[in-house]
Design an enzyme around this catalytic site. Structure first.
Site, short mmCIF file in Angstrom:
data_model
loop_
_atom_site.label_atom_id
_atom_site.label_comp_id
_atom_site.label_asym_id
_atom_site.label_seq_id
_atom_site.Cartn_x
_atom_site.Cartn_y
_atom_site.Cartn_z
N LYS A 195 -14.87 5.07 10.00
CA LYS A 195 -14.13 5.81 9.31
C LYS A 195 -14.42 5.78 7.23
O LYS A 195 -13.44 4.64 6.85
CB LYS A 195 -12.76 5.77 9.36
CG LYS A 195 -11.91 7.13 9.18
CD LYS A 195 -11.49 7.66 8.11
CE LYS A 195 -10.32 7.46 7.48
NZ LYS A 195 -10.71 7.68 5.21
N GLY A 248 -9.45 -2.11 1.67
CA GLY A 248 -8.94 -1.22 1.09
C GLY A 248 -7.65 -1.37 0.63
O GLY A 248 -7.49 -2.45 0.18
N SER A 249 -6.76 -1.28 -0.10
CA SER A 249 -5.48 -1.25 -0.79
C SER A 249 -4.60 -2.29 0.07
O SER A 249 -4.17 -2.07 1.16
CB SER A 249 -4.58 0.08 -1.42
OG SER A 249 -4.05 0.64 -0.12
N THR A 250 -3.95 -2.88 -0.92
CA THR A 250 -2.65 -4.48 0.33
C THR A 250 -1.77 -3.67 0.81
O THR A 250 -1.25 -3.75 1.92
CB THR A 250 -2.81 -5.19 -0.82
OG1 THR A 250 -3.55 -6.01 -1.26
CG2 THR A 250 -1.48 -5.78 -0.45
N GLY A 253 -3.22 -1.89 4.22
CA GLY A 253 -4.01 -3.16 4.63
C GLY A 253 -2.43 -3.44 5.38
O GLY A 253 -2.26 -3.87 6.88
N GLU A 270 -9.57 -6.66 4.57
CA GLU A 270 -9.76 -7.35 3.14
C GLU A 270 -9.48 -6.82 1.87
O GLU A 270 -9.88 -5.29 1.73
CB GLU A 270 -11.36 -7.08 3.03
CG GLU A 270 -12.27 -8.10 2.08
CD GLU A 270 -12.51 -7.42 0.65
OE1 GLU A 270 -11.96 -8.02 -0.01
OE2 GLU A 270 -13.45 -7.52 0.10
N CYS A 304 -12.31 -4.96 -5.85
CA CYS A 304 -11.53 -5.81 -5.21
C CYS A 304 -11.55 -7.27 -6.01
O CYS A 304 -10.58 -7.37 -6.18
CB CYS A 304 -11.62 -5.94 -3.95
SG CYS A 304 -12.86 -6.87 -3.05
N GLU A 401 -3.01 -5.05 -9.08
CA GLU A 401 -3.84 -4.74 -9.02
C GLU A 401 -4.51 -2.94 -10.24
O GLU A 401 -4.22 -1.88 -9.37
CB GLU A 401 -5.15 -4.56 -7.92
CG GLU A 401 -6.33 -4.06 -8.03
CD GLU A 401 -6.68 -4.32 -6.34
OE1 GLU A 401 -6.25 -3.26 -5.31
OE2 GLU A 401 -7.87 -5.32 -6.40
#
Ligand code: ADP
Length: 500
Positions: A195, A248-250, A253, A270, A304, A401
């Site tokens: 995806k 992707g983003s924390t 995640g 990641e 990242c 970030e």
């Protein structure tokens, strides 16, 4: 731009893209979304819609997962020999190399990154990744272990493919991220549903065409474009999925980790970073300065592992900052397909506004701006390379970030390794870090003390598929690349045999 670049190609590609929406790859065939919905694909250099891609939803995800499930369970993929899997991965690498220019054009139009980066980092990097993991397909091994039981025994382990993988990828390096997950999962013997990010679906669809051309059995690779909520979320919760590999983003995640708990999916994450770069008093500044600038302005900071916090010894602070500001001001910012572009636009209006929001918050808190801070031009999502000096340790620009070309530069007074490590580690993240010094003891002591998945001492090359990549703390879970990146797509089975 270079000899290989045919300037008529973008126009041909654009008219081809405008002719029909890109479709979903499910069970070896291309389909529209079950609902017929499509995503707008926007050129970040202009803000104009130039293509459409199917907006997959829960029904498409279900069909794709069931196709991957069948392809895994009936042995269509696991029943092939390791050498056959290796050869198919090598074939796909060759096709990517053959079509590298087209892939790079799609990537550059879609994401905004400079064409050369998309060509050599993206497409050729993807081919290299496939070749690396093709090698692993024949080297997935367990070990023999002797238990301390009375009598004679044989014990051994097997590494078995984990099953159906959901690969969810971001928009910053679309093709590289997609191929990274695909190549490791396939080498381990898994099947997958990919995806890609909704902002950048085009290279994934082209990848799907090449997967079909290479001759992978139907259902081994399925690609469902769509949004995170409509396509990503049902993929994560689908009971037919054994493992989620997410970049992707924390925040997302963490959500995926929570949602995977119910079905006990294996999860690799990641995520974000706020990576420190340290320039000590004795550093080779001629190399450290351009590297620090590239570390935050490369791909417009949408990386990242971007070196977004810079710590510089006060004796060289002014020289280093002067060099970085000079680089920031001379960078050629433009559309990815514009010859000579060194930094492209941000991927979307949302991302531009997010980055602007951070800069504004810093300004309101009284942070001094050494350069940049504004947007560029009236169309597209361009933002100036920006350097903030000594932002307070508690500000959002320092702690969060930003994912844009915004550097926070801070001084330190002496090369006290423990104090430096404490400043570097004063973050929820722990993805990457860079150290510049000629003192090997200081470099290695600092490397040992940093809580980061990667430490680069006095420079580094492009991403290498052999080097494990991943984060400490909120930067992730598990590793990609290298042996570790293969093993996360396996289950470890222990077998014992009585020889008594
Ligand atoms: P960004 O905020 O930078 O766009 P995200 O973490 O939201 O990064 O996106 C990375 C990938 O995760 C994209 O493919 C996106 O569609 C997907 N995604 C976003 N939200 C979810 C979700 N709730 N479940 C699964 N995937 C998601």
């Amino acid at each position: 731009m270079n000899q290989m670049f045919d300037p008529t190609r973008p126009d041909m590609l654009r008219s081809d893209l405008a002719a029909a929406p890109r479709r979903l790859l499910i069970d070896g065939a291309f389909h529209d979304a079950a609902t017929g919905a499509v995503l707008d694909v926007i050129d970040p250099a202009t803000g104009a819609v130039f293509a459409h891609a199917a907006a997959g939803g829960a029904e498409d995800i279900d069909r794709a997962v069931m196709a991957a499930r069948r392809a895994f369970d009936d042995g269509r993929w696991t029943g092939t020999t390791p050498a056959q899997r290796q050869n198919l991965l090598l074939k796909l690498a060759d096709l990517i190399e053959r079509d590298a220019e087209e892939l790079a054009l799609l990537e550059s139009m879609d994401n905004g990154m400079p064409f050369m980066m998309a060509r050599f980092g993206g497409a050729m990097g993807a081919a290299g990744m496939l070749r690396y993991f093709a090698g692993w397909a024949t080297k997935v091994t367990g070990e023999t272990i002797e238990p301390s039981w009375p009598g004679e025994w044989l014990g051994y382990t097997r590494r078995e493919p984990v099953g159906v993988v959901a690969a969810i990828t971001p928009w910053n390096f679309p093709l590289a991220m997609e191929v990274g997950k695909l190549s490791a999962a396939l080498a381990a013997g898994c099947t997958l549903v990919l995806k890609p990010a909704e902002q950048t679906p085009l290279s994934a669809v082209k990848l799907g065409e090449l997967v079909c051309e290479a001759g992978f059995p139907d259902g081994v690779v399925n690609i469902v474009t769509g949004t995170g909520t409509e396509a990503g979320a049902p993929l994560v919760t689908h009971p037919g999925v054994d493992k989620v590999s997410f970049t992707g983003s924390t925040v997302v995640g963490q959500q995926i980790l929570r949602e995977s708990a119910a079905t006990m999916k294996r999860v690799t994450l990641e995520l974000g970073g706020k990576s420190p770069t340290f320039i000590l008093s004795d550093a080779d500044l001629a190399r450290a300065i351009p590297a620090a600038a590239q570390g935050i302005f490369g791909n417009a900071g949408q990386v990242c592992a971007a070196g977004s916090r810079l710590f510089v010894h006060e004796s060289v602070f002014d020289r280093v900052l002067e060099g970085i500001v000079e680089r920031a001001q001379s960078l050629r910012v433009g559309a990815g397909l514009e010859p000579g572009t060194e930094m492209g636009p941000l991927v979307s209006a949302v991302q531009r506004d997010r980055v602007q929001g951070y800069i504004e918050a810093g300004r309101r808190a009284g942070v001094s701006l050494m350069t940049g801070g504004g947007t560029i031009g009236t169309e597209g999502y361009f933002i100036e390379p920006t350097v903030l000096i000594e932002p307070g340790a508690d500000l959002s620009v320092t702690r969060e970030e930003i994912f844009g070309p915004v550097l926070c530069a801070m001084r330190f007074g002496d090369d006290d390794i423990d104090a430096l490590a404490a400043r570097g580690n004063d973050t929820q993240y722990g993805l990457s870090s860079a150290i510049w010094t000629r003192d090997i003891t200081a470099a290695h002591k600092l490397a040992n003390r940093l809580k980061a998945g990667t430490v680069r001492i006095n420079g580094s090359g492009p991403p290498d598929p052999a080097l494990p990549l991943g984060g400490y703390k909120a930067s992730g879970l598990g590793r990609e690349n290298g042996r570790a990146g293969l093993e996360v797509f396996t289950e470890l089975k222990t077998v014992t045999v009585s020889l008594n």
